[in-house]
Design an enzyme around this catalytic site. Structure first.
Site, PDB file in Angstrom:
ATOM      1  N   GLY A  33     -10.081  -8.568   8.331  1.00 10.64           N
ATOM      2  CA  GLY A  33     -11.356  -9.020   8.384  1.00 10.64           C
ATOM      3  C   GLY A  33     -11.856  -7.824   8.733  1.00 10.64           C
ATOM      4  O   GLY A  33     -13.556  -8.481   8.945  1.00 10.64           O
TER       5      GLY A  33
ATOM      6  N   ASP B  67      -2.116   8.021   3.431  1.00  9.16           N
ATOM      7  CA  ASP B  67      -1.793   8.388   1.760  1.00  9.16           C
ATOM      8  C   ASP B  67      -1.668   9.916   2.025  1.00  9.16           C
ATOM      9  O   ASP B  67      -1.853  10.454   3.107  1.00  9.16           O
ATOM     10  CB  ASP B  67      -3.372   9.192   1.517  1.00  9.16           C
ATOM     11  CG  ASP B  67      -4.194   9.579   0.163  1.00  9.16           C
ATOM     12  OD1 ASP B  67      -3.466   9.583  -0.821  1.00  9.16           O
ATOM     13  OD2 ASP B  67      -4.185  10.659   0.751  1.00  9.16           O
TER      14      ASP B  67
ATOM     15  N   ASN C 215     -16.676   0.474   5.524  1.00 10.40           N
ATOM     16  CA  ASN C 215     -14.771  -0.182   6.766  1.00 10.40           C
ATOM     17  C   ASN C 215     -14.219   1.356   6.273  1.00 10.40           C
ATOM     18  O   ASN C 215     -14.329   1.746   5.270  1.00 10.40           O
ATOM     19  CB  ASN C 215     -14.487  -1.037   6.147  1.00 10.40           C
ATOM     20  CG  ASN C 215     -13.701  -1.892   7.369  1.00 10.40           C
ATOM     21  OD1 ASN C 215     -13.422  -1.156   7.990  1.00 10.40           O
ATOM     22  ND2 ASN C 215     -12.683  -2.628   6.275  1.00 10.40           N
ATOM     23  N   ALA C 216     -13.896   2.319   7.606  1.00  9.03           N
ATOM     24  CA  ALA C 216     -12.972   3.217   7.420  1.00  9.03           C
ATOM     25  C   ALA C 216     -11.522   2.514   7.998  1.00  9.03           C
ATOM     26  O   ALA C 216     -10.472   2.880   8.332  1.00  9.03           O
ATOM     27  CB  ALA C 216     -13.944   3.812   9.021  1.00  9.03           C
ATOM     28  N   ILE C 217     -11.428   2.600   6.198  1.00  4.21           N
ATOM     29  CA  ILE C 217      -9.817   2.253   6.418  1.00  4.21           C
ATOM     30  C   ILE C 217      -9.449   2.575   4.580  1.00  4.21           C
ATOM     31  O   ILE C 217     -10.489   3.362   3.914  1.00  4.21           O
ATOM     32  CB  ILE C 217      -9.295   0.134   5.983  1.00  4.21           C
ATOM     33  CG1 ILE C 217     -10.142  -0.583   4.690  1.00  4.21           C
ATOM     34  CG2 ILE C 217      -9.975  -0.075   7.336  1.00  4.21           C
ATOM     35  CD1 ILE C 217      -9.386  -1.966   4.436  1.00  4.21           C
ATOM     36  N   ASP C 218      -8.685   2.869   3.867  1.00  2.00           N
ATOM     37  CA  ASP C 218      -7.232   2.735   3.123  1.00  2.00           C
ATOM     38  C   ASP C 218      -8.228   4.575   1.984  1.00  2.00           C
ATOM     39  O   ASP C 218      -8.597   4.457   1.153  1.00  2.00           O
ATOM     40  CB  ASP C 218      -8.417   1.763   2.129  1.00  2.00           C
ATOM     41  CG  ASP C 218      -8.042   0.183   1.809  1.00  2.00           C
ATOM     42  OD1 ASP C 218      -6.874   0.484   2.718  1.00  2.00           O
ATOM     43  OD2 ASP C 218      -8.152  -0.041   0.876  1.00  2.00           O
TER      44      ASP C 218
ATOM     45  N   ASP D 105       0.899  -0.955  -0.502  1.00  2.00           N
ATOM     46  CA  ASP D 105       0.136  -0.291  -0.053  1.00  2.00           C
ATOM     47  C   ASP D 105       0.786   1.222   0.138  1.00  2.00           C
ATOM     48  O   ASP D 105       0.497   2.070   0.815  1.00  2.00           O
ATOM     49  CB  ASP D 105      -1.162   0.293   0.812  1.00  2.00           C
ATOM     50  CG  ASP D 105      -1.801  -1.276   1.841  1.00  2.00           C
ATOM     51  OD1 ASP D 105      -2.423  -1.758   0.635  1.00  2.00           O
ATOM     52  OD2 ASP D 105      -1.970  -1.494   2.316  1.00  2.00           O
TER      53      ASP D 105
ATOM     54  N   GLU E 290     -11.925  -1.987  -2.930  1.00  2.14           N
ATOM     55  CA  GLU E 290     -10.956  -1.170  -2.161  1.00  2.14           C
ATOM     56  C   GLU E 290     -10.177  -0.656  -2.754  1.00  2.14           C
ATOM     57  O   GLU E 290      -9.941  -0.373  -3.447  1.00  2.14           O
ATOM     58  CB  GLU E 290     -10.746  -2.084  -0.413  1.00  2.14           C
ATOM     59  CG  GLU E 290      -9.747  -3.195  -1.387  1.00  2.14           C
ATOM     60  CD  GLU E 290      -9.237  -3.970  -0.259  1.00  2.14           C
ATOM     61  OE1 GLU E 290      -9.787  -4.047   1.012  1.00  2.14           O
ATOM     62  OE2 GLU E 290      -8.155  -4.884  -0.376  1.00  2.14           O
TER      63      GLU E 290
ATOM     64  N   TRP F 118     -18.113  -4.986   2.533  1.00  2.00           N
ATOM     65  CA  TRP F 118     -19.081  -4.379   2.654  1.00  2.00           C
ATOM     66  C   TRP F 118     -19.785  -3.619   1.855  1.00  2.00           C
ATOM     67  O   TRP F 118     -20.286  -4.329   0.839  1.00  2.00           O
ATOM     68  CB  TRP F 118     -18.706  -3.392   4.156  1.00  2.00           C
ATOM     69  CG  TRP F 118     -18.535  -3.969   5.381  1.00  2.00           C
ATOM     70  CD1 TRP F 118     -20.161  -5.128   6.178  1.00  2.00           C
ATOM     71  CD2 TRP F 118     -17.062  -4.351   5.754  1.00  2.00           C
ATOM     72  NE1 TRP F 118     -19.365  -5.461   7.000  1.00  2.00           N
ATOM     73  CE2 TRP F 118     -17.345  -5.804   6.902  1.00  2.00           C
ATOM     74  CE3 TRP F 118     -16.064  -4.883   5.832  1.00  2.00           C
ATOM     75  CZ2 TRP F 118     -16.252  -6.238   7.853  1.00  2.00           C
ATOM     76  CZ3 TRP F 118     -14.863  -5.671   6.645  1.00  2.00           C
ATOM     77  CH2 TRP F 118     -14.959  -6.300   7.623  1.00  2.00           C
TER      78      TRP F 118
END
Length: 319
Positions: free
Chosen positions: A113, A95, A148-151, A38, A206, A170
């Site tokens: 997960g 980021d 989902n609060a990622i990326d 990432d 994602e 999700w």
């Protein structure tokens, strides 16, 4: 500065327009410590700095965008709130950008997960490893949330408005508006925008990254399975919209909310499961920065960097 190898862009564009199949290019030449997940990269006044998942956000620096040296991490110690979302204090998917004379880094804290997750913000006067100050949580989700609060990925649109896209599985890719003065959630626009998803379980899309090019905003996203070495099926697709909040559609006009997405990069040759991408502009053009699993090195995750071209219809391709 040395440039990445670039074949004749006109030939690549012509093949794209004709719909002809052609081989994807290999990653541009990078050396040194390039085992990453990432990646996000920026050019500062003194060097290139690349941050990636794990190790308090691992840092690598380079003077030529080719040779990278491991250079510590963004954080020296973990903020106390991390442990609520990751028992190992393990941050993901940073980021980085420069806004108004300071550097901003949005990043995620979670466990694999789970959507018990949070996106944090850190700031720095230089962008260099060890110089970051945590500013706390921007957005969080729980196991009862439908997203989902990622990326995370920051977009500053043509009107100067700030947006944060994010998401994984999700219900897919979501977006919120931010206050430029704080980098946190906007005080009046509380809408949770929906940008992309998959019609089929497990809704595997994602890692959004949105950039403006010409009259459009382009949403790059990673599809399918990450983080499984040579069994990874990650791939990078793109859609575009005239508005930062969508709707985003692919080359055929199919919405990214209905499974649409035009392929940018997928498994080929020694490159397995490319994804976790970010887009960076440099003096020689736009760059796709991503990780992949190296078929020639037992599936070790590696840094990939390719230049992005734009065909006559305004769609991106790598070369």
């Amino acid at each position: 500065m040395r440039r990445l190898f670039r074949p004749a862009a006109a030939i690549v564009a012509a093949l794209t327009l004709m719909g002809a199949a052609f081989a994807y290019p290999g990653p541009g030449r990078v050396t040194g410590d390039v085992v990453v997940h990432d990646p996000t990269m920026i050019r500062t006044s003194s060097n290139y700095v690349l941050y990636s998942t794990h190790g308090y956000l691992e840092a690598r620096t380079s003077t030529d965008r080719i040779h990278f040296t491991r250079s510590g991490s963004a954080f020296r110690t973990p903020p106390s709130w991390w442990r609520t979302y990751s028992s190992g204090n393990d941050p993901w998917a940073p980021d980085i950008s420069q806004q108004g004379g300071r550097y901003l880094m949005y990043y995620a804290v979670s466990s694999f997960g789970s959507n018990n997750s949070a996106i944090g913000l850190a700031t720095s006067p230089t962008g260099q490893p060890g110089s970051w100050s945590d500013q706390g949580i921007v957005h969080s989700t729980t196991t009862s949330s439908d997203h989902n609060a990622i990326d995370p990925n920051l977009l500053v649109d043509a009107s100067g408005r700030w947006w944060l896209s994010f998401g994984s599985y999700w219900t897919g890719i979501r977006m919120i508006r931010l206050e430029p003065s704080t980098g946190k959630r906007h005080s009046s626009d509380r809408t949770l925008y929906h940008l992309a998803t998959r019609p089929d379980a497990p809704y595997a899309v994602e890692a959004p990254d949105i950039v403006r090019h010409g009259d459009y905003y382009y949403l790059f996203a990673s599809y399918d399975r990450c983080c499984a070495g040579l069994d990874s099926t990650y791939k990078i697709k793109v859609g575009r919209s005239t508005s930062p909040t969508g709707p985003y559609v692919d080359r055929s006009g199919r919405s990214m909310l209905s499974g649409g997405g035009t392929m940018v990069l997928e498994t080929h040759d020694q490159v397995v499961g490319p994804g976790g991408q970010s887009v960076m502009s440099d003096v020689d053009g736009d760059l796709l920065v991503y990780h992949y699993y190296d078929r020639n090195d037992n599936g070790t995750p590696k840094l990939g960097v390719n230049l992005i071209g734009w065909d006559s219809a305004g769609w991106p391709y790598v070369y």
